[in-house]
Motif scaffolding. Structure first.
Motif: not given
Length: 362
Positions: A132-147
């Motif tokens: 799920r983290i990687l899917s969000a990263y592929k969608k957004c690019g750049g720096l992904l930040s998750v709390q």
């Protein structure tokens, strides 16, 4: 006075309106990603094993898991080795650096993957959390930040309620005002970025002197035009902060919260101050009405108190397992927040010494 407090109460909905969660289904294009997980760890024997075991159970496996042992005096190193992680004993912390950014930088230099995921040692993941983290990263690019979603087991841990809310609200990423205001900072427990871009812009070197290193890293990405995306970790990524006692929690929040406050935009800071002030004012008037002044409209203040309690419950159930009782007794965690925050201000002003896991922080 009541109408003013009612307005302050309403600012809470502006602060933390919507917290987007990571995608529930994994995208197919994450399978070809080469991932290096980097875990900075100093005396994390209580927490590291759970994180490493959760990484080993992921449906999408990382290429490597790197644990940078920041001069631990416990069994951190042996736990890392037993779980098959690549162990890097940290070199001495150079002048001008703090321990965590230095550990992250060393891990990034040793990493072989194309994508870097920095995880705090007190985090852990659901079996599909990594995907799920990687899917969000592929969608957004750049720096992904998750709390991560905050899990607690002892009563004292729930005193962190206001710190959790303000940490998330302070970025501005979840506010009704977004995108009219530019979100600031990032969440340090879980960060994802391309290794090539990270190294090109200097990575954690840009935040080498910062207690909240994620703030400096986010600003470095933004300066060169990369996006920074913000998500809540509920259902995917969790952490349990400060399981080793009340004193540890006070030290942890004191060492960097005043620094974090300096990064909050003026509109968000005004809203946060108004909201916290409103909640404390309501509690004071309820107590005053019950104990000393019967002519104060007790019914109105009691309704406002219930309103703040329910609003807190609406906020906190998306952030951690705080429970309804924490919200009903909210003056206690709010007072804890104010006291620790002022302690943090004193430390930032050079009055007293900040320490963390046996190391004095300058």
């Amino acid at each position: 006075m009541i109408w003013l407090v009612l307005i302050f109460w309403a600012t809470g909905f502006v602060l933390l309106w919507k917290i987007p969660l990571l995608p529930k289904s994994a995208s197919s294009d994450i399978l070809g990603l080469s991932i290096s997980v980097i875990v900075p760890a100093r005396n994390e024997g209580q927490t590291l094993n759970r994180l490493l075991m959760s990484l080993r159970s992921q449906v999408v496996a990382p290429k490597e898991i790197i644990v940078v042992d920041d001069h631990s005096s416990d069994d951190t190193a042996s736990i890392a080795i037993a779980n098959g992680a690549v162990l890097i004993p940290s070199a001495p912390v150079p002048e001008g650096w703090l321990g965590k950014p230095w550990a992250c930088w060393q891990g990034s230099e040793a990493a072989l993957g194309d994508v870097l995921i920095f995880l705090d040692a007190d985090t852990y993941l659901e079996p599909k959390g990594f995907a799920r983290i990687l899917s969000a990263y592929k969608k957004c690019g750049g720096l992904l930040s998750v709390q991560p979603f905050h899990t607690m087991e002892k009563h004292y841990e729930r005193l962190s309620a206001f710190f959790n809310i303000i940490t998330m609200a302070g970025t501005g990423a979840f506010s009704l005002l977004c995108p009219n205001i530019n979100p600031r900072g990032a969440f340090g427990p879980c960060l994802v970025c391309p290794r090539q871009d990270y190294l090109a812009l200097g990575g954690h070197y840009q935040a080498r002197h910062m207690v909240l290193e994620s703030m400096g890293l986010a600003e470095a990405f933004k300066r060169v035009g990369f996006s920074v995306s913000y998500y809540g970790g509920k259902g995917a990524v969790y952490f349990r902060m400060y399981p080793d006692g009340f004193r540890s929690m006070v030290e942890g929040f004191s060492r960097g919260f005043a620094e974090g406050a300096t990064a909050i935009s003026i509109p968000m800071l005004v809203l946060i101050v108004a909201w916290v002030t409103g909640g404390m004012s309501v509690a004071r008037h309820v107590v005053q009405a019950l104990l000393t002044t019967p002519d104060i409209p007790i019914l109105a203040w009691t309704c406002l108190y219930a309103g703040f309690s329910l609003q807190l419950h609406w906020m906190l159930r998306r952030i951690g397992n705080f429970g309804l009782l924490t919200c009903m007794l909210y003056p206690i965690p709010s007072l804890f927040f104010v006291l620790v925050f002022f302690h943090s201000l004193l430390l930032k002003a050079g009055i007293g010494k900040a320490s963390w896991k046996g190391r004095v922080i300058r």
